[in-house]
Enzyme design. Sequence first.
Site, PDB file in Angstrom:
ATOM      1  N   GLN A 184      50.122 -69.885  45.393  1.00  0.00           N
ATOM      2  CA  GLN A 184      49.829 -69.617  46.987  1.00  0.00           C
ATOM      3  C   GLN A 184      48.783 -69.761  48.134  1.00  0.00           C
ATOM      4  O   GLN A 184      49.266 -70.457  49.140  1.00  0.00           O
ATOM      5  CB  GLN A 184      50.589 -68.553  47.473  1.00  0.00           C
ATOM      6  CG  GLN A 184      52.540 -68.557  46.811  1.00  0.00           C
ATOM      7  CD  GLN A 184      52.101 -67.991  46.180  1.00  0.00           C
ATOM      8  OE1 GLN A 184      51.396 -67.942  44.699  1.00  0.00           O
ATOM      9  NE2 GLN A 184      52.979 -66.984  45.743  1.00  0.00           N
ATOM     10  N   GLY A 219      56.843 -64.113  50.912  1.00  0.00           N
ATOM     11  CA  GLY A 219      55.970 -62.840  51.981  1.00  0.00           C
ATOM     12  C   GLY A 219      56.919 -61.935  52.124  1.00  0.00           C
ATOM     13  O   GLY A 219      58.087 -62.065  52.981  1.00  0.00           O
ATOM     14  N   ASP A 240      53.697 -56.244  49.346  1.00  0.00           N
ATOM     15  CA  ASP A 240      55.217 -56.353  49.363  1.00  0.00           C
ATOM     16  C   ASP A 240      56.095 -54.967  50.030  1.00  0.00           C
ATOM     17  O   ASP A 240      56.858 -55.023  50.205  1.00  0.00           O
ATOM     18  CB  ASP A 240      55.803 -56.939  47.743  1.00  0.00           C
ATOM     19  CG  ASP A 240      55.151 -59.020  48.345  1.00  0.00           C
ATOM     20  OD1 ASP A 240      53.719 -59.180  48.280  1.00  0.00           O
ATOM     21  OD2 ASP A 240      55.903 -59.429  48.411  1.00  0.00           O
ATOM     22  N   ASN A 295      51.486 -56.261  45.317  1.00  0.00           N
ATOM     23  CA  ASN A 295      51.346 -56.897  46.200  1.00  0.00           C
ATOM     24  C   ASN A 295      51.200 -58.134  44.828  1.00  0.00           C
ATOM     25  O   ASN A 295      51.534 -57.822  43.871  1.00  0.00           O
ATOM     26  CB  ASN A 295      49.563 -57.009  47.237  1.00  0.00           C
ATOM     27  CG  ASN A 295      49.832 -58.337  47.704  1.00  0.00           C
ATOM     28  OD1 ASN A 295      50.318 -58.682  48.090  1.00  0.00           O
ATOM     29  ND2 ASN A 295      47.989 -58.976  47.600  1.00  0.00           N
ATOM     30  N   LYS A 296      50.853 -59.486  44.942  1.00  0.00           N
ATOM     31  CA  LYS A 296      51.102 -60.262  44.593  1.00  0.00           C
ATOM     32  C   LYS A 296      50.673 -60.104  42.676  1.00  0.00           C
ATOM     33  O   LYS A 296      49.481 -59.561  42.989  1.00  0.00           O
ATOM     34  CB  LYS A 296      50.603 -62.165  45.482  1.00  0.00           C
ATOM     35  CG  LYS A 296      50.568 -63.082  44.144  1.00  0.00           C
ATOM     36  CD  LYS A 296      52.030 -63.269  42.987  1.00  0.00           C
ATOM     37  CE  LYS A 296      52.909 -63.113  44.638  1.00  0.00           C
ATOM     38  NZ  LYS A 296      54.654 -63.490  43.644  1.00  0.00           N
TER      39      LYS A 296
END
Lengths: 350, 350
Positions: free
Chosen positions: A199, A52, A240, A250-251
């Site tokens: 996650q 994160g 991120d 992002n993821k």
Amino acid sequence: MTKTGYNVKTIEWQNDEVVMIDQRILPLEETYIHHRTWQEVADSIKTMAIRGAPAIGVAAAMGMALAAMQSPAATYEELKEDLDKAARGLYETRPTAYNLGWALGQQARIYEKEGDPGQIRQRLKQRSQEILDEDVAMCVAMGEHGAPLFPEGACILTHCNAGALATGGYGTALGVIRSVFKRDKNIKVYVDETRPFLQGARLTAWELGQEGIPYCLITDNMSGYFFKKGEIDAVVVGSDRIAANGDVANKIGTYTVSVLAKAHGVPFYVAAPTSTVDLSLPDGDHIPIEEREPAEVTRFRDCECAAPGTPVCNPAFDVTPHENVTAIITEAGVHREPYAESLAAAKKGK
Amino acid sequence: MTKTGYNVKTIEWQNDEVVMIDQRILPLEETYIHHRTWQEVADSIKTMAIRGAPAIGVAAAMGMALAAMQSPAATYEELKEDLDKAARGLYETRPTAYNLGWALGQQARIYEKEGDPGQIRQRLKQRSQEILDEDVAMCVAMGEHGAPLFPEGACILTHCNAGALATGGYGTALGVIRSVFKRDKNIKVYVDETRPFLQGARLTAWELGQEGIPYCLITDNMSGYFFKKGEIDAVVVGSDRIAANGDVANKIGTYTVSVLAKAHGVPFYVAAPTSTVDLSLPDGDHIPIEEREPAEVTRFRDCECAAPGTPVCNPAFDVTPHENVTAIITEAGVHREPYAESLAAAKKGK
């Protein structure tokens, strides 16, 4: 540990050790790792014991403080050499999270001016604690700004974990959800499990369970089904790195969710501190995307799920173009198009 | 076993036993299950030792033949009673696959007319073998019809397993890919792992490996990343049931892929035999969607991946609206909008 989460604890100083909850084995075990060296911290970032972007930033800042304590340097020059080496080592752990470089920059401000080694050691530790405390405060502010965006009894989809575990505490996207829940107990959260590292299944589901927020865990490929049924009212995710024009890294899988949200007319919100905004990058094409090892895809923890030698792609992040982003929530407020202006103003206001 | 796949064997008669490869533990083990009763076959369908609408159809037809052999009935009436009971039991195993009811209907034609029990037993077994052989022939025909749709050196995305393992052999969507590969060795296949049951990671990747077709395994949430990079030229998937208007039920996640394909201007093809087309349903809203048990999402094999008691949704299928489908490939040819006409004509031609 102090309650940062509110019920979830991510990272903190215990005397001269940095203590983190091991996020690789949550929720099955609640184990804490004690770090005495920056190299141990780098390893925990690389192997995703902590992950994160905001939490990585806090960890890197604390890693620098450990590096200063480790160093036997008697002179400023010797200490600076050791700290530069640690900063390089910490910086190279993960390429996408912008907060990592930001936090190292915060510490560099302290040790790049010549000074007494003992004082520098003390100030690096102090600043790392401030970064953690500020991070929690920013998350709470994001929650306050973001909560009014959601309709009553909202069904909210989130992807990956942008919770207390991804930050100093409280969370970015999950912080917003916590704040929504404070005023409205009738919300429901759809949690993408978020392969390959899970996650969502392991961390977000666990955090929501701890807070008593109603949720339903789904596999990543199920959200389209619920969008089509009209069962998702809004999406909120973390980030991120955010480019100057509002493109959001992002993821992996976030981009797909944004395409689904757009196709179904559902608002797509991003919650992240301004320390995630990288004004040096004009757009998302310039954001470095980490490729991680194949085994994350072919295995499921200790379980093989594909034949040995299976060829794999494993990009860890994707970029959601700003056209797909309804608003970006930071500690400074709610920002909308044109992001080039609203994000620059938010950063300047800091 | 005979090679139906060409290199993959799914289901066959061995003397008076129905033998299936156990698809739950592929690719780690190649184990064959021997079935002597229709109840055992029903259990294998329910627990997904065999899956894929066409393969389920073949299994159900063979299950009816086993039911006839099991039955000690001396009269037609007694036999019919036992067969009706078996048909109900087999029908209730899985609600979405249309080929299941179709295959049971094929067998019903044989035993619903009064006749000699011995002859009925023989003809049910014979017809089940024909259904298997016809299924393979239809898959090969789909491959021939579908292959010219793909550009040279195509990167093709597929979801779930619509391969030899999902059919009598050769495959529907994967049959098309086999046929493309026969004429063009420069193709590449992106394989969605297909949570929660991982048919892509375990079965499709394994089949492609057996054939030497180049592929790359990705998690379901990664395809958006590759669509955005322009690395996917076409999508081809199978189907469990197609409504009269061309709405397509297929493994959960297919709808999301169709939305991504449309957003990126990439053709989205469905390959399925006409026995998958259910003209009795006007559209996809009428297709029953199976909800499977939560443990498929919270566990993988022996691995827990979410906290105990995690609330879960687990719809096994979704419906892709006909507007998102570029063409439907059956053994009769390539069908396009308006599907209400083209599919009815294809069924009538049978």
